[in-house]
Design a protein around this motif. Structure first.
Motif, mmCIF file in Angstrom:
data_model
loop_
_atom_site.group_PDB
_atom_site.id
_atom_site.type_symbol
_atom_site.label_atom_id
_atom_site.label_comp_id
_atom_site.label_asym_id
_atom_site.label_seq_id
_atom_site.Cartn_x
_atom_site.Cartn_y
_atom_site.Cartn_z
ATOM 1 N N GLN A 152 0.855 -1.185 0.000
ATOM 2 C CA GLN A 152 0.000 0.000 0.000
ATOM 3 C C GLN A 152 0.890 1.233 0.000
ATOM 4 O OE1 GLN A 152 -2.719 0.185 3.306
ATOM 5 N NE2 GLN A 152 -4.292 1.190 2.105
ATOM 6 N N SER A 153 0.570 2.210 -0.845
ATOM 7 C CA SER A 153 1.402 3.404 -0.943
ATOM 8 C C SER A 153 1.212 4.285 0.282
ATOM 9 C CB SER A 153 1.041 4.188 -2.208
ATOM 10 O OG SER A 153 -0.245 4.770 -2.070
ATOM 11 N N LEU A 154 2.212 5.122 0.547
ATOM 12 C CA LEU A 154 2.144 6.028 1.684
ATOM 13 C C LEU A 154 0.983 7.006 1.518
ATOM 14 C CD1 LEU A 154 3.288 7.120 4.313
ATOM 15 C CD2 LEU A 154 4.900 8.503 2.975
ATOM 16 N N ASP A 155 0.757 7.488 0.305
ATOM 17 C CA ASP A 155 -0.346 8.427 0.065
ATOM 18 C C ASP A 155 -1.685 7.799 0.435
ATOM 19 O OD1 ASP A 155 1.350 10.393 -0.799
ATOM 20 O OD2 ASP A 155 1.114 9.940 -2.932
ATOM 21 N N THR A 156 -1.860 6.528 0.093
ATOM 22 C CA THR A 156 -3.121 5.848 0.409
ATOM 23 C C THR A 156 -3.287 5.698 1.910
ATOM 24 O OG1 THR A 156 -3.007 4.612 -1.671
ATOM 25 C CG2 THR A 156 -4.470 3.758 0.037
ATOM 26 N N LEU A 157 -2.201 5.322 2.585
ATOM 27 C CA LEU A 157 -2.255 5.179 4.045
ATOM 28 C C LEU A 157 -2.642 6.504 4.714
ATOM 29 C CD1 LEU A 157 0.910 3.020 4.825
ATOM 30 C CD2 LEU A 157 -1.471 2.317 5.063
ATOM 31 N N LEU A 158 -2.001 7.580 4.281
ATOM 32 C CA LEU A 158 -2.254 8.884 4.902
ATOM 33 C C LEU A 158 -3.669 9.373 4.606
ATOM 34 C CD1 LEU A 158 1.133 10.731 4.244
ATOM 35 C CD2 LEU A 158 0.419 9.400 6.244
ATOM 36 N N THR A 159 -4.151 9.124 3.409
ATOM 37 C CA THR A 159 -5.512 9.531 3.056
ATOM 38 C C THR A 159 -6.532 8.809 3.923
ATOM 39 O OG1 THR A 159 -4.879 9.988 0.764
ATOM 40 C CG2 THR A 159 -7.218 9.634 1.208
ATOM 41 N N ASP A 160 -6.331 7.498 4.103
ATOM 42 C CA ASP A 160 -7.255 6.709 4.930
ATOM 43 C C ASP A 160 -7.174 7.129 6.398
ATOM 44 O OD1 ASP A 160 -7.957 5.335 2.675
ATOM 45 O OD2 ASP A 160 -6.695 3.579 3.103
ATOM 46 N N ALA A 161 -5.954 7.407 6.878
ATOM 47 C CA ALA A 161 -5.755 7.728 8.297
ATOM 48 C C ALA A 161 -6.190 9.143 8.641
ATOM 49 C CB ALA A 161 -4.286 7.532 8.669
ATOM 50 N N LYS A 162 -6.375 10.001 7.659
ATOM 51 C CA LYS A 162 -6.756 11.382 7.947
ATOM 52 C C LYS A 162 -8.190 11.461 8.467
ATOM 53 C CE LYS A 162 -6.361 16.049 6.057
ATOM 54 N NZ LYS A 162 -5.956 16.862 4.875
ATOM 55 N N GLU A 163 -9.012 10.499 8.074
ATOM 56 C CA GLU A 163 -10.409 10.482 8.511
ATOM 57 C C GLU A 163 -10.571 9.797 9.858
ATOM 58 O OE1 GLU A 163 -12.649 12.147 6.900
ATOM 59 O OE2 GLU A 163 -11.163 12.695 5.370
ATOM 60 N N ALA A 164 -9.828 8.704 10.069
ATOM 61 C CA ALA A 164 -9.913 7.946 11.329
ATOM 62 C C ALA A 164 -8.679 7.071 11.439
ATOM 63 C CB ALA A 164 -11.178 7.091 11.363
ATOM 64 N N ALA A 165 -8.374 6.661 12.667
ATOM 65 C CA ALA A 165 -7.183 5.834 12.894
ATOM 66 C C ALA A 165 -7.273 4.535 12.099
ATOM 67 C CB ALA A 165 -7.047 5.529 14.385
ATOM 68 N N ILE A 166 -6.150 4.109 11.541
ATOM 69 C CA ILE A 166 -6.098 2.849 10.800
ATOM 70 C C ILE A 166 -5.000 1.973 11.408
ATOM 71 C CG2 ILE A 166 -6.876 3.933 8.662
ATOM 72 C CD1 ILE A 166 -3.963 3.705 7.643
ATOM 73 N N GLU A 167 -5.141 0.681 11.191
ATOM 74 C CA GLU A 167 -4.146 -0.282 11.652
ATOM 75 C C GLU A 167 -3.545 -0.987 10.446
ATOM 76 O OE1 GLU A 167 -5.935 -2.949 14.399
ATOM 77 O OE2 GLU A 167 -6.242 -1.435 15.956
ATOM 78 N N THR A 168 -2.241 -1.163 10.474
ATOM 79 C CA THR A 168 -1.563 -1.895 9.411
ATOM 80 C C THR A 168 -0.679 -2.968 10.030
ATOM 81 O OG1 THR A 168 0.440 -0.507 9.311
ATOM 82 C CG2 THR A 168 -1.480 0.226 8.047
ATOM 83 N N ARG A 169 -0.465 -4.017 9.285
ATOM 84 C CA ARG A 169 0.420 -5.101 9.722
ATOM 85 C C ARG A 169 1.337 -5.454 8.558
ATOM 86 N NH1 ARG A 169 -4.425 -5.818 12.131
ATOM 87 N NH2 ARG A 169 -4.457 -6.337 14.356
ATOM 88 N N GLY A 170 2.603 -5.650 8.869
ATOM 89 C CA GLY A 170 3.542 -6.012 7.814
ATOM 90 C C GLY A 170 4.961 -6.075 8.344
ATOM 91 N N TRP A 171 5.871 -6.428 7.445
ATOM 92 C CA TRP A 171 7.281 -6.536 7.828
ATOM 93 C C TRP A 171 7.924 -5.161 7.821
ATOM 94 C CZ3 TRP A 171 8.701 -10.797 10.052
ATOM 95 C CH2 TRP A 171 8.081 -12.007 9.724
ATOM 96 N N HIS A 172 8.568 -4.821 8.939
ATOM 97 C CA HIS A 172 9.305 -3.569 9.062
ATOM 98 C C HIS A 172 10.798 -3.878 9.154
ATOM 99 C CE1 HIS A 172 5.903 -0.674 10.484
ATOM 100 N NE2 HIS A 172 5.515 -1.471 9.508
ATOM 101 N N GLN A 173 11.588 -2.900 8.766
ATOM 102 C CA GLN A 173 13.042 -3.114 8.684
ATOM 103 C C GLN A 173 13.763 -2.222 9.681
ATOM 104 O OE1 GLN A 173 14.574 -3.850 4.773
ATOM 105 N NE2 GLN A 173 16.435 -2.674 5.178
ATOM 106 N N GLN A 174 14.719 -2.819 10.392
ATOM 107 C CA GLN A 174 15.504 -2.078 11.367
ATOM 108 C C GLN A 174 16.766 -1.515 10.729
ATOM 109 O OE1 GLN A 174 15.638 -5.492 14.006
ATOM 110 N NE2 GLN A 174 14.301 -4.459 15.484
ATOM 111 N N ALA A 175 17.474 -0.715 11.486
ATOM 112 C CA ALA A 175 18.662 -0.048 10.961
ATOM 113 C C ALA A 175 19.725 -1.038 10.507
ATOM 114 C CB ALA A 175 19.238 0.898 12.015
#
Length: 211
Positions: free
Chosen positions: A66-89
């Protein structure tokens, strides 16, 4: 209470939370604050992530979902939850549960982000899913292995009724004995079977010769 006191309270709350990484991003999705817990979870210093897009935390596998723009658009109306692999330093990855919430105070100020490492739970859920798949496969095999001898018993029973020949009763007895052994073996597997966590290579040729 003054705005300064509110800010100080918020800062203490964020810095005192160690189980979740809490930080903020601006309306464009760039990181603006970075808590000690976020540093601990991701390994990045505040200077390394300052004004970097939120996606710097996502692994390649998650970035394409999911693109960052889509995430931010969805989250601007109400809190959203996402799950996925994140990368550390250090390039290691973990399964993250992230909540992105809008920050409104008359005007829109960006987003609050809360992230937590859920790798252990995710791996446990995947293990349960694999076990369920194996259980379904096991049930299919069981149904097949029991259906064939039952059909044989049914057929022989009809012939025995028509002819009275002893050979049909002998086949029925042999078949029911076979089913009893099969059920005993299956019960042993059900009671003693364990998930294989450390598989070893097997010499298939030796297994075939034994079979």
């Amino acid at each position: 209470m003054s705005d300064t006191a509110d800010t100080d309270t918020y800062q203490h709350l964020v810095e005192g939370t160690t189980t979740h990484a809490i930080f903020m991003i601006d309306p464009d999705g760039n990181i603006t604050t970075w808590s000690p817990a976020a540093h601990e979870l991701y390994g990045y210093t505040s200077g390394a992530v300052d004004q970097q897009p939120l996606t710097i935390l996502f692994s390649d596998e998650t970035s394409g979902d999911q693109s960052l723009d889509t995430l931010l658009t969805d989250a601007k109306e109400a809190a959203i939850e996402t799950r996925g692999w994140h990368q550390q330093a250090d390039d290691s990855v973990f399964w993250a549960h992230m909540t992105i919430s809008p920050l409104w105070n008359d005007d829109f100020h960006g987003y609050a982000v809360v992230s937590k490492d859920m790798t252990e739970k995710h791996e446990y859920e995947q293990m349960l899913e694999r076990q369920n798949d194996r259980l379904k496969e096991f049930a299919d095999i069981l149904a097949h292995d029991l259906r064939n001898p039952l059909q044989l018993v049914d057929g022989r029973n009809e012939l025995a009724r028509e002819t009275g020949a002893d050979e049909h009763f002998e086949v029925i007895e042999q078949t029911t004995d076979r089913m009893e052994r099969l059920i005993d073996d299956l019960l042993k597997v059900a009671h003693q079977g364990e998930v294989v966590t450390d598989p070893d290579p097997t010499d298939i040729e030796a297994v075939i010769d034994t079979a």
